[in-house]
Write a protein that holds these residues in place. Structure first.
Motif, mmCIF file in Angstrom:
data_model
loop_
_atom_site.group_PDB
_atom_site.id
_atom_site.type_symbol
_atom_site.label_atom_id
_atom_site.label_comp_id
_atom_site.label_asym_id
_atom_site.label_seq_id
_atom_site.Cartn_x
_atom_site.Cartn_y
_atom_site.Cartn_z
ATOM 1 N N GLU A 246 -77.246 14.106 66.904
ATOM 2 C CA GLU A 246 -77.446 14.711 68.222
ATOM 3 C C GLU A 246 -78.925 14.695 68.598
ATOM 4 O O GLU A 246 -79.594 15.726 68.609
ATOM 5 C CB GLU A 246 -76.914 16.139 68.226
ATOM 6 N N TYR A 251 -74.963 20.864 71.626
ATOM 7 C CA TYR A 251 -74.038 20.741 72.757
ATOM 8 C C TYR A 251 -74.491 21.543 73.972
ATOM 9 O O TYR A 251 -74.418 21.063 75.105
ATOM 10 C CB TYR A 251 -72.641 21.186 72.319
ATOM 11 N N PHE A 296 -71.325 13.898 69.834
ATOM 12 C CA PHE A 296 -71.373 14.978 70.820
ATOM 13 C C PHE A 296 -71.461 16.350 70.151
ATOM 14 O O PHE A 296 -71.466 17.369 70.846
ATOM 15 C CB PHE A 296 -70.135 14.925 71.717
ATOM 16 N N LEU A 298 -69.063 17.575 68.240
ATOM 17 C CA LEU A 298 -67.736 18.168 68.369
ATOM 18 C C LEU A 298 -66.826 17.724 67.221
ATOM 19 O O LEU A 298 -67.168 16.836 66.433
ATOM 20 C CB LEU A 298 -67.116 17.778 69.711
#
Length: 505
Positions: A246, A251, A296, A298
């Motif tokens: 990331e 996020y 992401f 996730l």
């Protein structure tokens, strides 16, 4: 731009999934990267037009006032292109005091030049195709440039990874390079002195994108062929812990590390995980963010849902299917599907997300390693080299050892991969033995020949420690069937007469 690192990365591309297959898992540029690095619009009409080239010179003259000269022999078939040198010669600088129409013409040609050299560059890198200029007939037309650029890059990667002869790669290599530098240490340049951005008051559209962080970097000056081999080995051994998954931030804090980030980089964040067809003239690719949810931050499902990418679409090419020119009609189903995907995101509202889970991602990696090829460098030795008996003389004739004896550089990745495989096999075998010791069963499998079980020994013995019960295995390691030849002090005394002792007897 590091050509050797890009080539090593392209070798990992798989057209079936539109992802790079690494030991760390699947990775790929997504619409998030298009927004953060290029700030191109995702919403809009898919870039799909009629590419008929009949009378293209007359149409070009109507748009920009001139066109490349026709060949002397009317039978010679020339592509509907203009060379970059021709564009620079005739439109290199807008004359001072030019009227509004002339300025607009130079703007159109400049955009055509930039699109052809950055977003839609071909592998040759010398020509600007007529169709990109035709898309600029109306400068204000709301094309979805972001999805088109990503579709074009995907197709260039599809073709480059399967190319056997010499040839380059097209597409937006700026996007691919910055994407790689952000996440992978392989081929990453060193950032030099940071340069301040010349801010423009009351014009937020001219603020920098994420790519500006890499504006001033060092260049790779070593031999490309040597570095290509080194990058290939580094990618072979790259683990998920060594990846910056990331780079833009977590996020809920994406882009916070760059205070002057262009607002267009974030304004379409709701469309980043949209599963949709990506359309660019004759090309149709599929955006599959569900395969790379780790990027992401996730939860990664295992296995990712399979998306049929339709092999027939890959056979469509403007060179092979010259008779097809009405692409909006030919791709009508995909154009409609793309518009429906946009509408679904606009009307969907808030979407609940599941955050990254380490255990789930480890399960995914185990499935992924068993389902695909993650190593390109050949192992230094065969997997059965450690099986009994060991023939060291035969092993010494392997290509790896011959290269080492001659002083040639050998691949560290092959050794690491071999060691990793053997450790993994041993760990798996030990797990089987441990499970069987709790069930009071005799061991089976490849570890059976390495252990012995006394007949008068209970396999699992309970040791009372308060209310908790701990188990102790009764297994004992035993020597292999035929011990390998060993060198003893007597061999030195008897040198020339006796090389080694043949047995332990």
């Amino acid at each position: 731009m590091n050509a050797a690192a890009l080539t090593a990365l392209v070798d990992r591309w798989r057209p079936e999934t539109r992802t790079f297959h690494l030991r760390a898992g699947e990775m790929t540029p997504t619409l998030q990267d298009v927004s953060m690095i290029l700030a191109l619009p995702i919403q809009g009409e898919p870039l799909c037009m009629n590419t008929a080239s009949d009378g293209w010179r007359q149409q070009m003259e109507a748009l920009i006032g001139m066109a490349p000269p026709a060949p002397e022999d009317p039978k010679d078939r020339t592509p509907a292109d203009a060379s970059f040198s021709w564009i620079r010669t005739h439109f290199g600088e807008c004359p001072e005091g030019a009227d509004r129409d002339t300025v607009k013409t130079y703007i159109r040609v400049y955009l055509w030049y930039m699109l052809s050299r950055t977003l839609f560059a071909d592998s040759g890198g010398k020509l600007a195709h007529w169709c990109w200029l035709k898309a600029l007939t109306v400068l204000e037309h709301p094309w979805s440039w972001g999805t088109s650029a990503l579709a074009y890059l995907y197709r260039q990667l599809d073709e480059a990874c399967r190319r056997t002869g010499k040839g380059g790669i097209g597409g937006c290599l700026l996007l691919l390079s910055v994407w790689s530098w952000d996440r992978l240490s392989v081929g990453r340049p060193r950032i030099l002195n940071e340069r301040s951005w010349p801010h423009y008051r009351n014009n937020p559209n001219r603020e920098p994108t994420w790519a500006y962080l890499w504006e001033n970097v060092s260049e790779m000056t070593s031999d490309p062929m040597i570095m290509y081999k080194q990058y290939t080995e580094e990618l072979d051994t790259l683990t998920s812990e060594q990846v910056d998954w990331e780079p833009y931030g977590t996020y809920y804090r994406i882009g916070s590390a760059m205070t002057d980030l262009n607002h267009k980089c974030l304004e379409e964040a709701g469309f980043w995980r949209m599963r949709c067809p990506l359309i660019c003239m004759w090309l149709v690719e599929y955006h599959q963010p569900h395969r790379v949810m780790r990027q992401f931050g996730l939860y990664q499902e295992c296995p990712p849902q399979w998306q049929d990418t339709d092999h027939a679409l890959h056979r469509l090419d403007r060179q092979r299917q010259r008779k097809i020119t009405n692409w909006p009609e030919h791709h009508r189903i995909h154009v409609t599907a793309f518009q429906h995907c946009l509408e679904a995101v606009r009307l969907g509202g808030h979407v609940e997300v599941v955050p990254y889970d380490a255990a789930a991602f480890n399960n995914y990696l185990q499935w992924f390693h068993e389902s695909t090829r993650i190593e390109l460098v050949n192992h230094a030795y065969d997997e059965d080299i450690l099986e009994d008996p060991i023939a060291f003389d035969e092993v010494a004739q392997s290509q790896y050892d011959r290269a080492a004896r001659k002083g040639r550089s050998t691949s560290i990745a092959s050794s690491l991969n071999f060691v990793w495989t053997e450790i993994q096999k041993t760990a798996d075998d030990c797990e089987v033995i441990w499970d069987q010791s709790h069930r009071d069963e005799k061991p089976v499998g490849p570890m059976r020949h390495f252990i012995k079980i006394p007949d008068d020994t209970i396999l699992s013995q309970s040791i009372s420690r308060g209310k908790k019960q701990a188990t102790r295995s009764a297994y004992q390691l035993k020597p292999r069937g035929n011990a390998p030849n060993r060198y003893t002090p007597e061999d030195y005394v008897n040198r020339g007469k006796k090389a080694v002792i043949e047995s332990d007897e």
